[in-house]
Design an enzyme around this catalytic site. Structure first.
Site, PDB file in Angstrom:
ATOM      1  N   ASP A   1      73.677 -32.684  37.712  1.00 28.67           N
ATOM      2  CA  ASP A   1      73.432 -31.373  38.288  1.00 28.67           C
ATOM      3  C   ASP A   1      71.985 -31.320  38.768  1.00 28.67           C
ATOM      4  O   ASP A   1      71.059 -31.509  37.975  1.00 28.67           O
ATOM      5  CB  ASP A   1      73.680 -30.294  37.231  1.00 28.67           C
ATOM      6  CG  ASP A   1      73.440 -28.881  37.744  1.00 28.67           C
ATOM      7  OD1 ASP A   1      73.181 -28.709  38.949  1.00 28.67           O
ATOM      8  OD2 ASP A   1      73.517 -27.939  36.925  1.00 28.67           O
TER       9      ASP A   1
ATOM     10  N   GLY B   1      75.376 -27.383  44.846  1.00 31.79           N
ATOM     11  CA  GLY B   1      75.163 -25.987  45.212  1.00 31.79           C
ATOM     12  C   GLY B   1      75.023 -25.800  46.697  1.00 31.79           C
ATOM     13  O   GLY B   1      75.996 -25.542  47.415  1.00 31.79           O
TER      14      GLY B   1
ATOM     15  N   SER C   1      78.375 -25.002  42.732  1.00 33.57           N
ATOM     16  CA  SER C   1      77.579 -24.081  41.930  1.00 33.57           C
ATOM     17  C   SER C   1      77.441 -22.746  42.628  1.00 33.57           C
ATOM     18  O   SER C   1      76.891 -22.662  43.734  1.00 33.57           O
ATOM     19  CB  SER C   1      76.186 -24.663  41.676  1.00 33.57           C
ATOM     20  OG  SER C   1      75.360 -23.684  41.093  1.00 33.57           O
TER      21      SER C   1
ATOM     22  N   MET D   1      71.307 -18.159  33.168  1.00 35.11           N
ATOM     23  CA  MET D   1      69.887 -18.319  32.831  1.00 35.11           C
ATOM     24  C   MET D   1      69.344 -17.024  32.237  1.00 35.11           C
ATOM     25  O   MET D   1      69.707 -15.935  32.688  1.00 35.11           O
ATOM     26  CB  MET D   1      69.085 -18.695  34.079  1.00 35.11           C
ATOM     27  CG  MET D   1      69.631 -19.887  34.840  1.00 35.11           C
ATOM     28  SD  MET D   1      68.557 -20.312  36.230  1.00 35.11           S
ATOM     29  CE  MET D   1      69.662 -21.343  37.202  1.00 35.11           C
TER      30      MET D   1
ATOM     31  N   ASP E   1      75.967 -21.027  36.596  1.00 36.16           N
ATOM     32  CA  ASP E   1      74.661 -21.191  35.952  1.00 36.16           C
ATOM     33  C   ASP E   1      74.238 -19.891  35.285  1.00 36.16           C
ATOM     34  O   ASP E   1      74.046 -18.873  35.948  1.00 36.16           O
ATOM     35  CB  ASP E   1      73.608 -21.609  36.982  1.00 36.16           C
ATOM     36  CG  ASP E   1      73.801 -23.048  37.443  1.00 36.16           C
ATOM     37  OD1 ASP E   1      73.809 -23.932  36.581  1.00 36.16           O
ATOM     38  OD2 ASP E   1      73.951 -23.272  38.652  1.00 36.16           O
TER      39      ASP E   1
ATOM     40  N   HIS F   1      77.324 -23.377  32.559  1.00 40.86           N
ATOM     41  CA  HIS F   1      76.134 -24.125  32.137  1.00 40.86           C
ATOM     42  C   HIS F   1      75.122 -23.125  31.607  1.00 40.86           C
ATOM     43  O   HIS F   1      74.528 -22.367  32.371  1.00 40.86           O
ATOM     44  CB  HIS F   1      75.593 -24.919  33.333  1.00 40.86           C
ATOM     45  CG  HIS F   1      74.329 -25.651  33.045  1.00 40.86           C
ATOM     46  ND1 HIS F   1      73.523 -26.159  34.048  1.00 40.86           N
ATOM     47  CD2 HIS F   1      73.706 -25.976  31.884  1.00 40.86           C
ATOM     48  CE1 HIS F   1      72.485 -26.766  33.509  1.00 40.86           C
ATOM     49  NE2 HIS F   1      72.568 -26.648  32.200  1.00 40.86           N
TER      50      HIS F   1
ATOM     51  N   MET G   1      70.664 -33.549  33.653  1.00 42.52           N
ATOM     52  CA  MET G   1      70.002 -32.765  34.691  1.00 42.52           C
ATOM     53  C   MET G   1      69.188 -33.692  35.589  1.00 42.52           C
ATOM     54  O   MET G   1      68.387 -34.494  35.097  1.00 42.52           O
ATOM     55  CB  MET G   1      69.078 -31.714  34.069  1.00 42.52           C
ATOM     56  CG  MET G   1      69.805 -30.568  33.358  1.00 42.52           C
ATOM     57  SD  MET G   1      70.898 -29.616  34.453  1.00 42.52           S
ATOM     58  CE  MET G   1      69.711 -28.965  35.651  1.00 42.52           C
TER      59      MET G   1
ATOM     60  N   HIS H   1      81.125 -24.088  39.035  1.00 42.15           N
ATOM     61  CA  HIS H   1      79.987 -24.207  38.123  1.00 42.15           C
ATOM     62  C   HIS H   1      79.214 -22.897  38.103  1.00 42.15           C
ATOM     63  O   HIS H   1      78.793 -22.394  39.145  1.00 42.15           O
ATOM     64  CB  HIS H   1      79.080 -25.352  38.597  1.00 42.15           C
ATOM     65  CG  HIS H   1      78.021 -25.733  37.611  1.00 42.15           C
ATOM     66  ND1 HIS H   1      78.270 -26.546  36.531  1.00 42.15           N
ATOM     67  CD2 HIS H   1      76.706 -25.416  37.551  1.00 42.15           C
ATOM     68  CE1 HIS H   1      77.157 -26.729  35.851  1.00 42.15           C
ATOM     69  NE2 HIS H   1      76.184 -26.032  36.446  1.00 42.15           N
TER      70      HIS H   1
ATOM     71  N   MET I   1      71.778 -22.126  30.363  1.00 42.27           N
ATOM     72  CA  MET I   1      70.355 -22.441  30.279  1.00 42.27           C
ATOM     73  C   MET I   1      69.687 -21.272  29.577  1.00 42.27           C
ATOM     74  O   MET I   1      68.946 -20.479  30.160  1.00 42.27           O
ATOM     75  CB  MET I   1      69.792 -22.687  31.681  1.00 42.27           C
ATOM     76  CG  MET I   1      70.268 -23.996  32.275  1.00 42.27           C
ATOM     77  SD  MET I   1      69.943 -24.136  34.044  1.00 42.27           S
ATOM     78  CE  MET I   1      71.450 -23.410  34.691  1.00 42.27           C
TER      79      MET I   1
END
Length: 227
Positions: A172, A194, A7, A34, A32, A63, A134, A30, A65
């Site tokens: 994750d 991560g 991540s 957000m 993220d 991913h 998650m 990966h 979010m």
């Protein structure tokens, strides 16, 4: 074989291209995303994904979010993501969205927060390429792994087996050398890591070590017999 997805949330954001190269041998990178609405944090968006996709040969696992996933998810495919994960809690029409992601050429994945059960989504599983459980509350890296998610991983693996699906099961949150074997034994086969990778002296070696641990645990797991 287990897949390890480092991540970049734990990477140095000022050196993303170099950090992507530091994990050569990883299966996916990966990413993220957000929005400070769906989760209480703000990270990167479409332009960074587009730039990152040009800077690495490792496919991007995005991913999301974010709220309004139905609107935004297809744009991440166009930006170069090879897999796009939307949250069940943020999608108004998850089947339609999964089909749109697939139609644009990426793998479609759906994520569940820790408190969201898998059972209501059983009939939707054939529409997906991956399901993400998650193992922390989404929003921040570096959280401790929630052991209470292991039964949910097992139930999800049972549903995948029940329907004979070629569906990847990703975890994750808090995945490390001390937790990855439990996840693999429970049924996960794709692992987001991560700080366990980017906090290591040699990130590429950390990826290899995590994969070895996951593969060994999978080989001994009841769910994988004949898998």
């Amino acid at each position: 074989m287990a897949q390890i997805n480092p991540s970049i949330l734990s990477a140095d954001f000022a050196r993303l291209a170099e950090e992507a190269k530091a994990v050569d041998g990883a299966d996916w990178l990966h990413v993220d995303v957000m929005d400070n609405h769906f989760v209480p944090n703000l990270t990167l968006g479409v332009p960074i994904v587009e730039a990152l996709s040009k800077a690495t040969d490792t496919p991007l696992d995005c991913h999301l979010m974010i709220e309004d996933a139905d609107r935004w998810a297809p744009q991440y495919v166009e930006a170069g993501a090879g897999s796009v994960t939307f949250h069940a809690e943020a999608a108004a029409a998850p089947v339609r969205l999964a089909r749109e992601i697939r139609a644009k050429g990426a793998r479609a994945s759906m994520a569940l927060k820790p408190a969201t059960p898998i059972e209501p989504y059983e009939d939707l599983l054939p529409e997906l390429d991956m399901l993400l459980i998650m193992t922390v509350e989404p929003g921040f890296g570096g959280q401790s792994f929630l052991d209470i998610m292991l039964p949910k991983i097992r139930r999800t693996r049972d549903l995948i087996s029940k329907h004979g699906l070629e569906l990847w099961l990703q975890v994750d949150g808090g995945v490390s050398a001390t937790t990855i074997e439990r996840c693999a034994e429970a049924g996960a086969d794709v692992f987001v890591a991560g700080s366990a990778v980017y906090g290591a002296q040699d990130p590429a070696q950390a990826v290899r070590a995590l994969r070895e641990k996951a593969d060994a645990a999978t080989a001994a797991a009841p769910w994988a017999c004949g898998h």
